[in-house]
Enzyme design. Structure first.
Site, PDB file in Angstrom:
ATOM      1  N   SER A  62      14.629  -4.678  -5.224  1.00 55.07           N
ATOM      2  CA  SER A  62      14.541  -5.732  -4.212  1.00 55.07           C
ATOM      3  C   SER A  62      13.100  -6.217  -4.094  1.00 55.07           C
ATOM      4  O   SER A  62      12.177  -5.642  -4.683  1.00 55.07           O
ATOM      5  CB  SER A  62      15.023  -5.224  -2.846  1.00 55.07           C
ATOM      6  OG  SER A  62      14.142  -4.231  -2.343  1.00 55.07           O
ATOM      7  N   ILE A  96       9.433  -7.713  -4.037  1.00 52.26           N
ATOM      8  CA  ILE A  96       8.429  -8.057  -5.044  1.00 52.26           C
ATOM      9  C   ILE A  96       8.736  -7.402  -6.381  1.00 52.26           C
ATOM     10  O   ILE A  96       8.549  -8.008  -7.437  1.00 52.26           O
ATOM     11  CB  ILE A  96       7.027  -7.665  -4.523  1.00 52.26           C
ATOM     12  CG1 ILE A  96       6.632  -8.621  -3.391  1.00 52.26           C
ATOM     13  CG2 ILE A  96       5.981  -7.695  -5.635  1.00 52.26           C
ATOM     14  CD1 ILE A  96       5.437  -8.181  -2.603  1.00 52.26           C
ATOM     15  N   SER A 137      -2.180  -3.430  -0.543  1.00 52.81           N
ATOM     16  CA  SER A 137      -2.058  -4.257   0.655  1.00 52.81           C
ATOM     17  C   SER A 137      -3.440  -4.564   1.214  1.00 52.81           C
ATOM     18  O   SER A 137      -4.347  -3.736   1.141  1.00 52.81           O
ATOM     19  CB  SER A 137      -1.244  -3.521   1.715  1.00 52.81           C
ATOM     20  OG  SER A 137      -1.357  -4.160   2.966  1.00 52.81           O
ATOM     21  N   TYR A 171      -0.037   4.025   6.259  1.00 53.63           N
ATOM     22  CA  TYR A 171       0.259   3.152   5.120  1.00 53.63           C
ATOM     23  C   TYR A 171      -1.021   2.485   4.611  1.00 53.63           C
ATOM     24  O   TYR A 171      -1.287   2.456   3.399  1.00 53.63           O
ATOM     25  CB  TYR A 171       1.268   2.095   5.550  1.00 53.63           C
ATOM     26  CG  TYR A 171       1.642   1.079   4.505  1.00 53.63           C
ATOM     27  CD1 TYR A 171       2.603   1.372   3.536  1.00 53.63           C
ATOM     28  CD2 TYR A 171       1.053  -0.180   4.490  1.00 53.63           C
ATOM     29  CE1 TYR A 171       2.969   0.423   2.586  1.00 53.63           C
ATOM     30  CE2 TYR A 171       1.408  -1.127   3.550  1.00 53.63           C
ATOM     31  CZ  TYR A 171       2.371  -0.828   2.602  1.00 53.63           C
ATOM     32  OH  TYR A 171       2.722  -1.775   1.660  1.00 53.63           O
ATOM     33  N   LYS A 181      -2.924   2.796   0.982  1.00 56.55           N
ATOM     34  CA  LYS A 181      -3.265   1.627   0.160  1.00 56.55           C
ATOM     35  C   LYS A 181      -4.749   1.632  -0.203  1.00 56.55           C
ATOM     36  O   LYS A 181      -5.132   1.200  -1.291  1.00 56.55           O
ATOM     37  CB  LYS A 181      -2.857   0.338   0.881  1.00 56.55           C
ATOM     38  CG  LYS A 181      -1.345   0.208   1.054  1.00 56.55           C
ATOM     39  CD  LYS A 181      -0.645   0.225  -0.296  1.00 56.55           C
ATOM     40  CE  LYS A 181       0.847   0.283  -0.231  1.00 56.55           C
ATOM     41  NZ  LYS A 181       1.513   0.218  -1.541  1.00 56.55           N
ATOM     42  N   THR A 227      10.221  -9.650   2.576  1.00 59.86           N
ATOM     43  CA  THR A 227      10.960  -8.686   1.760  1.00 59.86           C
ATOM     44  C   THR A 227      11.768  -7.759   2.665  1.00 59.86           C
ATOM     45  O   THR A 227      11.456  -7.608   3.853  1.00 59.86           O
ATOM     46  CB  THR A 227       9.998  -7.825   0.920  1.00 59.86           C
ATOM     47  OG1 THR A 227       9.208  -7.019   1.816  1.00 59.86           O
ATOM     48  CG2 THR A 227       9.071  -8.690   0.064  1.00 59.86           C
TER      49      THR A 227
END
Length: 322
Positions: free
Chosen positions: A50, A52, A175, A201, A205, A234
């Site tokens: 799904s 990207i 990100s 997160y 990254k 997304t």
């Protein structure tokens, strides 16, 4: 004054992450960069069912590449594969079911893959943002296990294949959130203090950026890059950041727009004219730190991150072999 400059720079950057930012940047793109035939080249995309990942896989398939989809959910993956084959007419699409948060699974997959396939381009796209601290069956914090350790093991396990090829590349989807994080090697699994999934997160990254820079130094014949796709609409964004999605849904990029720079890094000759190890946004290298920022880390900490991940990696490698 430095705080003011950073704030202005960051707010400007946020606007660039939207669909409008992509539309502005794309006016300067050269369409010929990605109008290439990649038949005979092999691409592996993690998290490809799904968003990207799927958009990237589909565009590579349109250009004739052999595409290996690495996905966790078998049913969704089979639907994605069928869609890609139907829309592109490319039959060289292969499916592998692997949970990127499970290091033993990654090792088993990689060792089998190395014996059966060649690989020109690895695209580390799989990721997660779990908002409450959750442990995997191996006792690993799930964000770290997926975004950092999973990326590390998948890449290092497949380096022997990539080393054999001309024009080998590794692209990691990161990100812009990492800009607010300084590398922190003292609490890789978020065991101390209150748990903030968004910040965990972002830290993961930042770790991916450091990994890319370190790999680029160590493996000179492979082109490494890491990129920010902007804010794209997304399934992952909708599920992990519902409030953000509701506020921004009319300004979000399509998954194809988010995937554009991944595709450019994977197939264009222009990408590899730039140095290995850079961070990209909209087909351009961009800084990995805000101006006058506090987020720079020491060489010692960066090397320590690699050592700790290698220790984790080897532990799970020996377990995967029984």
């Amino acid at each position: 004054m430095s705080w003011y400059r950073n704030t202005v720079w960051f707010v400007k950057g946020l606007r660039e992450y939207t669909r409008g930012g992509y539309e502005t940047a794309s006016k300067h793109f050269n369409p010929a960069d990605v109008e290439v035939d990649v038949a005979g080249r092999s691409f592996l995309v993690t998290g490809a069912n799904s968003g990207i990942g799927k958009a990237t896989a589909k565009e590579i398939a349109r250009r004739g590449g052999t595409v290996h989809l690495v996905c966790r959910n078998k049913e969704r993956a089979e639907v994605a594969k069928e869609e890609i084959v139907t829309e592109t007419g490319n039959q060289s699409i292969f499916l592998h079911i692997v949970d990127i948060s499970n290091p033993k699974e990654i090792w088993k997959f990689a060792e089998k893959f190395r014996s059966e396939h060649k690989l020109n381009v690895l695209i580390n796209n799989a990721g997660c943002m779990v908002n409450n601290r959750e442990l995997t069956e191996d006792g690993l914090e799930k964000n770290f296990a997926t975004n950092t350790l999973g990326t590390y093991i998948m890449t290092t396990a497949l380096l022997p294949l990539l080393e054999k090829e001309v024009d080998a590349r590794v692209i990691t989807v990161s990100s812009g959130g990492m800009l607010v994080q300084k590398l922190n090697i003292s609490d890789l699994q978020s065991e101390s203090g209150p748990f903030d999934g968004t910040m965990v997160y972002a830290q993961n990254k930042r770790q991916q950026v450091v990994l890319t820079e370190q790999w680029a130094k160590a493996h000179r014949n492979i082109h490494f890059s890491v990129m920010h796709p902007g804010w794209a609409d997304t399934p992952a964004v909708r599920s992990a950041m519902p409030d953000f999605y509701e506020r921004m849904k009319n300004s979000l990029r399509t998954d194809a727009q988010g995937a554009d720079t991944v595709l450019w890094l994977a197939v264009s000759t222009e990408a590899t004219k730039l140095p290995s190890g850079l961070f990209f946004q909209d087909r351009q290298p961009v800084p990995t730190h805000l101006p006058l920022a506090w987020t720079h880390s020491s060489q010692e900490d960066e090397e320590k991150l690699m050592e700790v991940l290698e220790e984790f990696s080897q532990k799970f490698k020996s377990v995967s072999r029984g």
